[in-house]
Write an enzyme that holds these catalytic residues in place. Structure first.
Site, mmCIF file in Angstrom:
data_model
loop_
_atom_site.group_PDB
_atom_site.id
_atom_site.type_symbol
_atom_site.label_atom_id
_atom_site.label_comp_id
_atom_site.label_asym_id
_atom_site.label_seq_id
_atom_site.Cartn_x
_atom_site.Cartn_y
_atom_site.Cartn_z
ATOM 1 N N THR A 160 0.830 -1.205 0.000
ATOM 2 C CA THR A 160 0.000 0.000 0.000
ATOM 3 C C THR A 160 0.863 1.254 0.000
ATOM 4 O OG1 THR A 160 -1.848 -1.099 1.052
ATOM 5 C CG2 THR A 160 -1.709 1.268 1.391
ATOM 6 N N SER A 204 1.351 -7.555 -0.898
ATOM 7 C CA SER A 204 2.061 -8.566 -0.095
ATOM 8 C C SER A 204 1.200 -9.760 0.297
ATOM 9 C CB SER A 204 2.704 -7.946 1.146
ATOM 10 O OG SER A 204 1.788 -7.765 2.187
ATOM 11 N N THR A 213 1.641 -4.235 4.296
ATOM 12 C CA THR A 213 1.441 -4.556 5.714
ATOM 13 C C THR A 213 0.950 -5.990 5.932
ATOM 14 O OG1 THR A 213 -0.842 -3.740 5.673
ATOM 15 C CG2 THR A 213 0.872 -2.161 6.330
ATOM 16 N N ASP A 214 0.304 -6.574 4.900
ATOM 17 C CA ASP A 214 -0.447 -7.805 5.164
ATOM 18 C C ASP A 214 0.414 -9.010 5.548
ATOM 19 O OD1 ASP A 214 -2.854 -6.553 4.910
ATOM 20 O OD2 ASP A 214 -3.183 -7.121 2.824
HETATM 21 C C1 SIN Z 1 -0.185 -5.245 1.001
HETATM 22 O O1 SIN Z 1 0.030 -5.886 2.030
HETATM 23 O O2 SIN Z 1 0.595 -5.257 0.029
HETATM 24 C C2 SIN Z 1 -1.445 -4.462 0.850
HETATM 25 C C3 SIN Z 1 -1.945 -3.938 2.126
HETATM 26 C C4 SIN Z 1 -1.031 -2.947 2.800
HETATM 27 O O3 SIN Z 1 0.117 -2.744 2.458
HETATM 28 O O4 SIN Z 1 -1.546 -2.315 3.769
#
Ligand code: SIN
Length: 324
Positions: A18, A64, A97-98
């Site tokens: 993100t 991710s 973050t995921d």
């Molecule tokens: C991801 O994990 O690539 C998408 C979600 C995020 O980064 O918050």
């Protein structure tokens, strides 16, 4: 008093997420596509980084949720190479973050770096009205430059978390990460890191398992370890199906159970897991509770996860099986 700063060059590696996401409308914080903006553009959007000696490298450009062995191999290989370069003082990684906590765990387990490896991220896309990525990246660089930092850490929303403890706990809030009972290692205030507790110690220099690292980098796939959850009204059929499916594809080598409470498992699931163990499948139990760890006790039916969350226990077991 200001923190002492590491001398040397920084390397910033981009993997997507993100933080590199873009939405059609600036007000849209959820309907965006992750992994669109290059790491070079992310760095150039942070004025404070203009005078920092750094190089950037795009390792991947993914959401991710789709993280897997091939990207991990590319990332681990590049991080290892940069850490060996005496002119590099630290590595920063931008990441979604995921699955950030899983990548942090893999990097720490395989590299056990003395130099800082700082993962950072964002909960809002780069195109947001008020994106959080630039501040997180600026904070990550501040941590990477701090002489008291070392090992793999995650920087998000002004907090610094250790790779072993960090977990994503919120779907939307900017401070989406938590280190459970251990708490964060430090915070970042106006570009200065303030430690809350002793930094987890890393073994000296090249004490990491070079044989395991070589096997990881050369692997076509990790040993197959599946994750199942114990819940009311389960019947163990999922585990029986996993055992039946062994004939084709990769053989099942391990199962991690997200158990109830202190690592308890529904009796129907426990029977199926016992049968799996008889067939040579390793079974490890963690907890589906958001807080706490499985406290070992003689009545525990399966090996406990040593305080690791179920997703990290899955990786830990896969890496242990890979090391032979
Ligand atoms: C991801 O994990 O690539 C998408 C979600 C995020 O980064 O918050």
């Amino acid at each position: 008093m200001a923190n002492a700063k590491q001398a040397g060059r920084l390397v910033i590696l981009g993997t997507g997420g993100t933080i590199a996401g873009r939405a059609r409308q600036a007000g849209d914080n959820v309907g965006y596509v992750a992994g669109q903006v290059s790491v070079a553009e992310l760095v150039s959007a942070v004025p404070a980084l203009a005078n920092v000696r750094l190089d950037v490298e795009q390792i991947a450009q993914i959401d991710s949720k789709d993280m897997g062995l091939a990207v991990w191999q590319a990332l681990v290989g590049r991080v290892a190479a940069h850490l060996q370069d005496p002119s590099v003082s630290a590595v920063v990684v931008t990441h979604g973050t995921d699955t950030l906590e899983e990548t942090a765990f893999v990097l720490q387990r395989l590299l056990q770096p003395v130099k800082p490896v700082v993962l950072t991220c964002a909960m809002r896309p780069a195109s947001a009205l008020v994106p959080d990525g630039p501040q997180n990246l600026s904070d990550a660089v501040a941590v990477a430059q701090s002489a008291s930092a070392g090992g793999v850490v995650v920087v998000c929303a002004g907090q610094v978390h250790g790779a072993r403890d960090v977990t994503k706990v919120h779907t939307y809030r900017l401070d989406a990460f938590d280190s459970g009972d251990a708490g964060p290692l430090a915070c970042v205030e106006e570009g200065e890191m303030r430690s809350f507790r002793p930094w987890p110690s890393s073994p000296p220099g090249d004490a990491h398992d070079t044989e395991l690292l070589a096997r990881f980098l050369a692997a076509d796939a990790l040993p197959r370890v599946e994750l199942v959850t114990s819940h009311a009204d389960t019947d163990g059929s999922l585990v029986r199906a996993l055992l039946m499916a062994q004939a084709g594809g990769r053989p099942l080598r391990g199962i991690v159970v997200a158990g109830t409470g202190n690592g308890t498992v529904h009796q129907a699931l426990a029977e199926a897991l016992d049968a799996a163990q008889v067939q040579g499948v390793r079974v490890v139990v963690g907890t589906r509770c958001a807080r706490g760890r499985v406290v070992p006790h003689p009545g525990l039916a399966f090996t406990d996860s040593s305080g690791l969350s179920p997703v990290k226990a899955r990786l830990s077991l896969a890496l242990e099986l890979l090391s032979g």
